[in-house]
Design a protein around this motif. Sequence first.
Motif, short mmCIF file in Angstrom:
data_model
loop_
_atom_site.label_atom_id
_atom_site.label_comp_id
_atom_site.label_asym_id
_atom_site.label_seq_id
_atom_site.Cartn_x
_atom_site.Cartn_y
_atom_site.Cartn_z
N SER A 11 -41.90 -14.44 69.88
CA SER A 11 -41.36 -13.22 70.52
C SER A 11 -40.89 -12.19 69.50
N VAL B 168 -35.50 -9.96 69.77
CA VAL B 168 -35.17 -10.26 71.16
C VAL B 168 -33.66 -10.50 71.30
N PRO B 169 -33.00 -9.81 72.24
CA PRO B 169 -31.55 -9.99 72.37
C PRO B 169 -31.19 -11.44 72.70
N GLY B 170 -30.09 -11.88 72.11
CA GLY B 170 -29.56 -13.20 72.45
C GLY B 170 -30.09 -14.34 71.60
N GLU C 39 -29.62 -4.89 85.98
CA GLU C 39 -29.16 -5.68 84.84
C GLU C 39 -29.30 -7.19 85.04
N SER D 60 -39.94 -12.16 77.24
CA SER D 60 -39.19 -11.30 76.32
C SER D 60 -39.93 -10.00 76.03
N CYS E 68 -39.04 -8.00 79.37
CA CYS E 68 -37.69 -7.88 79.92
C CYS E 68 -36.69 -8.54 78.97
N ASP E 69 -35.47 -8.03 78.96
CA ASP E 69 -34.43 -8.57 78.10
C ASP E 69 -34.03 -9.96 78.63
N PRO E 70 -34.28 -11.03 77.85
CA PRO E 70 -34.02 -12.38 78.41
C PRO E 70 -32.53 -12.67 78.64
N THR E 71 -31.65 -11.88 77.99
CA THR E 71 -30.22 -12.12 78.23
C THR E 71 -29.82 -11.66 79.64
N LYS E 72 -30.72 -10.91 80.31
CA LYS E 72 -30.45 -10.47 81.68
C LYS E 72 -30.63 -11.62 82.68
N LYS F 295 -29.51 -19.80 77.10
CA LYS F 295 -28.43 -19.16 77.86
C LYS F 295 -27.69 -20.26 78.65
#
Lengths: 207, 246
Positions: A111, A115-117, B40, B61, B64-68, B92
């Motif tokens: 990825s 990538v956030p997180g 969100e 990813s 889309c933002d995977p932390t969402k 997460k």
Amino acid sequence: MNAPERNLKLSLRRTGELAGIVRVNEEIKAIVATAFRINLMALNAIFLAKRAGNAALGFGVLSNELRRFAQDLTRHMSSLRDMTSGSVGSVTGVVQQQRNSAILAEAIRQSGDGVPGVREARKRGATRLAEQQAKLRALDLRLRAAVEETQQLVELGGVLARSAKIEAAYGGGFSPALMQVSTDFAEVIAQIKRSLEVLGKERLVKD
Amino acid sequence: MKQAHCIYQDNEHRWLAIARDPSKPGYIIDTNEYVIVDGEEALLCDPGGIEIFPAVFSALSAECDPTKLAGIFASHQDPDIISSLALWLEFKPDLKCYTSWLWQSFLPHFGGTDSTFVPIPDPGMTIKVGGLELQAIPAHYLHSSGNHHLYDPKAKILFSGDVGAALLPPDQNGLYVEDFSRHIRHAEGFHKRWMGSDRAKRDWCERVSRLDIDMLVPQHGGIYRGADVQRFINWFAALEVGVLRG
């Protein structure tokens, strides 16, 4: 190499530790069986010494001591076995954590680091892995200390077997039979020593 | 490599289909994963097995933002549905997993703790994602004894798990069903064998026929659109299920 093959390769790295635990358990089982044998041999030796009367008084005392030694050895081995059962859980925890971390790392590699997180996830995984590895290392140290303690006990058993051999020489008409029993003692104790040497070389955590 | 395809979008409300993985080894069944995003928050439907996690994660990813991700919806308990759970939780830890109450004590074998699971009662429930109110629709015995589908009334999309699934040959790997008659041949054997209850099937067909559905999105094979949705429901209603062959 596809994803399942990569995952398999990663999980194989820890199978060495699990195989090590299996070897430790097998040696423990062998020693427990031998301790049981010493116990029976000592009982027979006590009866034999009684039949031999005054000539085998010393041999009788040593046989009693050898019987006590066999019981102590069984207790030592039982606590060693408890430790290795606990270590299966710890090694499995490390295997699972390593596998999860490695698969997650592969996902992040595919990825991209942006990538956030992902940084937080990596950090969490590394912390958990370090905790589990520290637990395993502590268990390994305890196991080694317990094996050393058992080795000292077996040294004492060796001394008892040698003394029994000397006492057998004074057994008069029963001397050949007592000598045979004391030789058997010496042989099984030597066998236990060899198993303990193997145990002492096993490491739950590779240096 | 798997790719995420946007199959529906209305402002910040999106459905992503993560489908077709040509790099996947042949011995692993191909699966479709779906992501429902609203503002969100996002929900991942049937995230798939451990072995395909990297491919699904990277495809998700990319779009889309995977932390969402707020939750995972597991239609049932099979390994190709949810065995990657521990890995999603690794990423997460506070993710919620919505699944039939029946599997609440079984799925922790894949990962998660007591606080991970939100049990779905037999009649179904509402699952909130962003501003959406998704409906968990009962589909018990189709094929699992504790089984739910997920309906988005706003997008008019029904995620139907294994119902509608087709095991497609490599040369027919389009995202959508283009030729129903040709496609359904690859669904027939699967439904006959895997769907165990004729009564459950008829009940499902009756209930689902009353829903307003533009797209029926299964966990394997192509997506049914428009008239093909009702065509599929009619076909399924008439199909003899729970048989080894025939």
